[in-house]
Write a protein that holds these residues in place. Structure first.
Motif, mmCIF file in Angstrom:
data_model
loop_
_atom_site.group_PDB
_atom_site.id
_atom_site.type_symbol
_atom_site.label_atom_id
_atom_site.label_comp_id
_atom_site.label_asym_id
_atom_site.label_seq_id
_atom_site.Cartn_x
_atom_site.Cartn_y
_atom_site.Cartn_z
ATOM 1 N N ASP A 1 46.968 63.328 30.144
ATOM 2 C CA ASP A 1 46.942 61.883 30.385
ATOM 3 C C ASP A 1 45.901 61.470 31.424
ATOM 4 O O ASP A 1 45.728 60.288 31.665
ATOM 5 N N ASN A 2 45.248 62.425 32.056
ATOM 6 C CA ASN A 2 44.335 62.071 33.155
ATOM 7 C C ASN A 2 43.135 63.016 33.198
ATOM 8 O O ASN A 2 42.992 63.810 34.119
ATOM 9 N N VAL B 1 35.020 69.035 32.955
ATOM 10 C CA VAL B 1 36.306 68.346 32.849
ATOM 11 C C VAL B 1 36.689 67.909 34.255
ATOM 12 O O VAL B 1 36.614 68.696 35.200
ATOM 13 N N LYS B 2 37.087 66.623 34.385
ATOM 14 C CA LYS B 2 37.445 66.052 35.684
ATOM 15 C C LYS B 2 38.689 65.196 35.516
ATOM 16 O O LYS B 2 38.938 64.687 34.426
ATOM 17 N N ARG C 1 27.402 61.127 28.940
ATOM 18 C CA ARG C 1 28.375 61.005 27.847
ATOM 19 C C ARG C 1 29.739 61.338 28.440
ATOM 20 O O ARG C 1 29.911 62.348 29.126
ATOM 21 N N THR C 2 30.707 60.489 28.159
ATOM 22 C CA THR C 2 32.046 60.639 28.737
ATOM 23 C C THR C 2 33.076 60.414 27.644
ATOM 24 O O THR C 2 33.061 59.391 26.969
ATOM 25 N N GLU C 3 33.956 61.385 27.476
ATOM 26 C CA GLU C 3 34.983 61.326 26.427
ATOM 27 C C GLU C 3 36.370 61.472 27.040
ATOM 28 O O GLU C 3 36.532 62.103 28.088
ATOM 29 N N THR C 4 37.367 60.920 26.358
ATOM 30 C CA THR C 4 38.753 61.073 26.792
ATOM 31 C C THR C 4 39.554 61.919 25.809
ATOM 32 O O THR C 4 40.773 62.013 25.914
ATOM 33 N N GLU C 5 38.846 62.527 24.871
ATOM 34 C CA GLU C 5 39.493 63.444 23.938
ATOM 35 C C GLU C 5 38.518 64.545 23.572
ATOM 36 O O GLU C 5 37.300 64.380 23.670
ATOM 37 N N ILE C 6 39.078 65.667 23.156
ATOM 38 C CA ILE C 6 38.254 66.813 22.780
ATOM 39 C C ILE C 6 37.687 66.539 21.388
ATOM 40 O O ILE C 6 38.428 66.298 20.444
ATOM 41 N N LYS C 7 36.352 66.558 21.296
ATOM 42 C CA LYS C 7 35.674 66.271 20.029
ATOM 43 C C LYS C 7 34.872 67.489 19.584
ATOM 44 O O LYS C 7 34.423 68.294 20.397
ATOM 45 N N ASP C 8 34.677 67.593 18.274
ATOM 46 C CA ASP C 8 33.948 68.739 17.713
ATOM 47 C C ASP C 8 32.462 68.711 18.035
ATOM 48 O O ASP C 8 31.817 69.745 18.061
ATOM 49 N N ASP C 9 31.886 67.528 18.261
ATOM 50 C CA ASP C 9 30.437 67.417 18.434
ATOM 51 C C ASP C 9 29.978 67.502 19.897
ATOM 52 O O ASP C 9 28.861 67.103 20.215
#
Length: 168
Positions: A95-96, A66-67, A51-59
């Motif tokens: 941004d990265n 973090v990379k 699972r890969t996200e570009t924003e901090i999510k509650d779930d």
């Protein structure tokens, strides 16, 4: 590697001067240089991926890693976070970055060689890290890793050598 982007973007210019650059297309290099685009590519093509996200999510399920989203060398900028407080502190460059699930398992670095859509070889090496660098690597002909990589490489279609790092 940082030099791949300008080499891929200027491959035709080199060819005009009689120079054959063994480098993938700019599209392939862009996917390979961007951890989020890599995860999307794997997902869209039916491959197992973290699972890969570009924003901090509650779930999010902690721990997470973090990379840097693009580029990166060794383990620079890589942080394991156990909760939202640590995660907020770790996301320095808004941004990265990507947030990925932590995968416990054997780590592999594997070389492949492909030309014109044909993969001519996969060399999977089980690796041990020290300070973010490969400390030891042993060729291990792991059938699961080899089959997975042949599938990914067949869909990605890199040109020339390609290095893939993964965990089981």
């Amino acid at each position: 590697d940082a030099e791949l982007i300008p080499l891929a973007q200027n491959k035709a210019l080199f060819k005009d001067h009689g120079i054959e650059v063994i480098v993938s297309s700019p599209e392939v290099v862009a996917i390979a240089d961007d951890k989020f685009l890599t995860a999307q590519f794997l997902k869209e093509n039916g491959f197992v991926h973290p699972r890969t996200e570009t924003e901090i999510k509650d779930d999010l399920s902690f721990p997470v890693v973090v990379k840097p989203r693009r580029g990166g060398a060794r383990s620079v900028g890589v942080v394991i976070c156990r909760d939202h407080k640590e995660l907020d502190a770790a996301v320095v460059n808004r941004d990265n970055f990507v947030i990925q699930e932590v995968i416990d398992g054997d780590e592999y670095t594997s070389g492949t060689l492909s030309f014109d859509g044909t993969c001519y070889g996969v060399i999977p090496m089980k690796r041990s890290l020290r300070s973010g660098d490969t400390y030891k690597a042993y060729v291990e002909k792991n059938a699961v890793v080899m089959e997975y990589l042949r599938g990914v490489i067949a869909r990605l279609k890199p040109y020339g050598p390609c290095n893939v790092q993964l965990k089981l």
